[in-house]
Scaffold this active site. Structure first.
Site, mmCIF file in Angstrom:
data_model
loop_
_atom_site.group_PDB
_atom_site.id
_atom_site.type_symbol
_atom_site.label_atom_id
_atom_site.label_comp_id
_atom_site.label_asym_id
_atom_site.label_seq_id
_atom_site.Cartn_x
_atom_site.Cartn_y
_atom_site.Cartn_z
ATOM 1 C CG HIS A 104 21.096 0.968 -17.560
ATOM 2 N ND1 HIS A 104 21.334 1.353 -18.854
ATOM 3 C CD2 HIS A 104 21.034 2.122 -16.839
ATOM 4 C CE1 HIS A 104 21.386 2.676 -18.927
ATOM 5 N NE2 HIS A 104 21.221 3.170 -17.707
ATOM 6 N N GLY A 110 21.967 -0.052 -21.366
ATOM 7 C CA GLY A 110 22.324 1.168 -22.119
ATOM 8 C C GLY A 110 23.818 1.422 -22.027
ATOM 9 C CG HIS A 111 25.565 2.514 -18.270
ATOM 10 N ND1 HIS A 111 24.602 2.245 -17.329
ATOM 11 C CD2 HIS A 111 25.807 3.844 -18.185
ATOM 12 C CE1 HIS A 111 24.278 3.365 -16.693
ATOM 13 N NE2 HIS A 111 24.986 4.357 -17.195
ATOM 14 C CD GLN A 161 27.241 14.645 -13.674
ATOM 15 O OE1 GLN A 161 28.425 14.510 -13.936
ATOM 16 N NE2 GLN A 161 26.295 14.056 -14.377
ATOM 17 C CE LYS A 204 17.569 8.347 -20.108
ATOM 18 N NZ LYS A 204 18.220 9.253 -19.242
ATOM 19 C CG MET A 229 17.176 0.365 -20.395
ATOM 20 S SD MET A 229 18.310 -1.014 -20.551
ATOM 21 C CE MET A 229 17.158 -2.234 -21.169
HETATM 22 P P1 AMP Z 1 25.287 7.971 -16.718
HETATM 23 O O1 AMP Z 1 25.842 6.815 -15.931
HETATM 24 O O2 AMP Z 1 23.819 8.186 -16.543
HETATM 25 O O3 AMP Z 1 26.107 9.223 -16.529
HETATM 26 O O4 AMP Z 1 25.446 7.572 -18.240
HETATM 27 C C1 AMP Z 1 26.684 7.234 -18.791
HETATM 28 C C2 AMP Z 1 26.581 7.154 -20.277
HETATM 29 O O5 AMP Z 1 25.622 6.152 -20.640
HETATM 30 C C3 AMP Z 1 26.089 8.478 -20.903
HETATM 31 O O6 AMP Z 1 26.788 8.694 -22.113
HETATM 32 C C4 AMP Z 1 24.630 8.183 -21.143
HETATM 33 O O7 AMP Z 1 24.061 8.956 -22.182
HETATM 34 C C5 AMP Z 1 24.671 6.703 -21.533
HETATM 35 N N1 AMP Z 1 23.354 6.097 -21.348
HETATM 36 C C6 AMP Z 1 22.565 6.168 -20.245
HETATM 37 N N2 AMP Z 1 21.393 5.546 -20.462
HETATM 38 C C7 AMP Z 1 21.436 5.071 -21.737
HETATM 39 C C8 AMP Z 1 20.514 4.337 -22.560
HETATM 40 N N3 AMP Z 1 19.322 3.977 -22.125
HETATM 41 N N4 AMP Z 1 20.911 4.015 -23.810
HETATM 42 C C9 AMP Z 1 22.137 4.389 -24.279
HETATM 43 N N5 AMP Z 1 23.040 5.074 -23.555
HETATM 44 C C10 AMP Z 1 22.696 5.413 -22.297
#
Ligand code: AMP
Length: 280
Positions: free
Chosen positions: A34, A36-37, A61, A151, A186
């Site tokens: 999304h 955020g990524h 995890q 986040k 997100m």
């Molecule tokens: P994940 O795919 O959930 O493991 O997240 C991968 C990376 O994206 C991690 O460093 C998360 O902290 C970051 N991330 C996830 N959601 C957000 C968001 N809403 N805003 C900024 N970074 C995010």
């Protein structure tokens, strides 16, 4: 964008790029991408890094097997989004590439207090798995800098500790949380929210804002109770609403203006667990 599925192919390509003077910015993810990524990818590109993103849903995890099973997978769409965002490299390994010797953690990571508090307490073993996979990915990618989202505030602290102890050459950048219009952070898990659940999900952020606004006006336990009651009333099952020291994550009984603090919330809505935080 180049897509590599094996450690050998990725390693050969990155070695070539490094020899030509590229610096590597690494963005580890579990996919279902999304904005955020993409903001992590965008930050790496602003830093003039060669942006290397990984997508690997790390089984070690997940302390809850149902959560792993239901974790959304949208690889085709992820590839399109990364390409559009200008990401140069995607590492898309399978489990054998990441854990060639098996996925059992033989030597636990010393994460100290961080492993026992907040997410550490409610998701036993979670941060061991996070440290294990990022340790392995850092060995494979050997980046100059890793980009993480604020986040996952406690995850940033855990991975800073991992870097300090095992990968001191890697710099770390924490990127601010990207939110929906109603404040909901997100998250890949948001895709699983039903319409009624989604319509109240922004309340978690409203609670964080209220904790921030009432600093210096009310005692934290009073604000916490108000937030807890509102969330329960709207159908959430809160796990924690806490104030903590922003560096150590030490829990604080009340607002403390003498140090940097962060408010953190974890709450279930239905069977979906949402987390969020706000530095005060
Ligand atoms: P994940 O795919 O959930 O493991 O997240 C991968 C990376 O994206 C991690 O460093 C998360 O902290 C970051 N991330 C996830 N959601 C957000 C968001 N809403 N805003 C900024 N970074 C995010």
């Amino acid at each position: 964008m180049f897509i590599f599925k094996t450690v050998d192919d990725l390693g050969a390509y990155l070695q070539e790029q490094k020899a030509q003077g590229s610096t590597i910015g690494f963005i580890p993810t579990m996919g279902a991408l999304h904005q955020g990524h993409l903001s992590l990818v965008g930050t790496a590109k602003q830093d003039k890094m060669l942006a290397v993103c990984s997508i690997f849903v790390n089984p070690t995890q997940f302390n809850n097997p149902a959560d792993l099973e239901k974790y959304p997978k949208t690889t085709e769409q992820d590839i399109e989004m990364l390409t559009e965002a200008g990401c140069e490299v995607l590492f898309l390994p399978d489990e054998k590439e990441v854990y060639p010797g098996g996925k059992t953690i033989t030597a636990p990571y010393d994460l100290g207090y961080l492993d026992t508090v907040l997410e550490g307490a409610y998701r036993p073993g979670h941060f061991q798995g996070v440290a294990q996979v990022v340790d392995r990915l850092l060995q494979i990618v050997a980046p100059d800098k890793m980009y993480l989202g604020q986040k996952d505030f406690q995850q940033c602290a855990v991975l800073k500790r991992l870097i300090d102890t095992k990968h001191p050459a890697v710099a770390l950048e924490k990127v601010p949380t990207v939110r929906e219009a109603d404040g909901l952070a997100m998250s890949s898990r948001n895709r699983r929210l039903t319409e009624p659940q989604r319509s109240v999900a922004g309340l978690i952020y409203q609670c964080l804002i209220s904790i921030q606004t009432k600093k210096g006006m009310q005692a934290f336990p009073v604000v916490k109770k108000e937030c807890w009651d509102i969330l329960v009333h709207k159908g959430f099952k809160p796990e924690y609403i806490e104030l903590a020291d922003a560096d150590t994550l030490e829990l604080l009984p009340d607002y403390d203006t003498s140090r940097k603090t962060v408010a953190l919330i974890a709450a279930y809505i239905g069977d979906i667990r949402l987390i969020d935080n706000l530095p005060l």
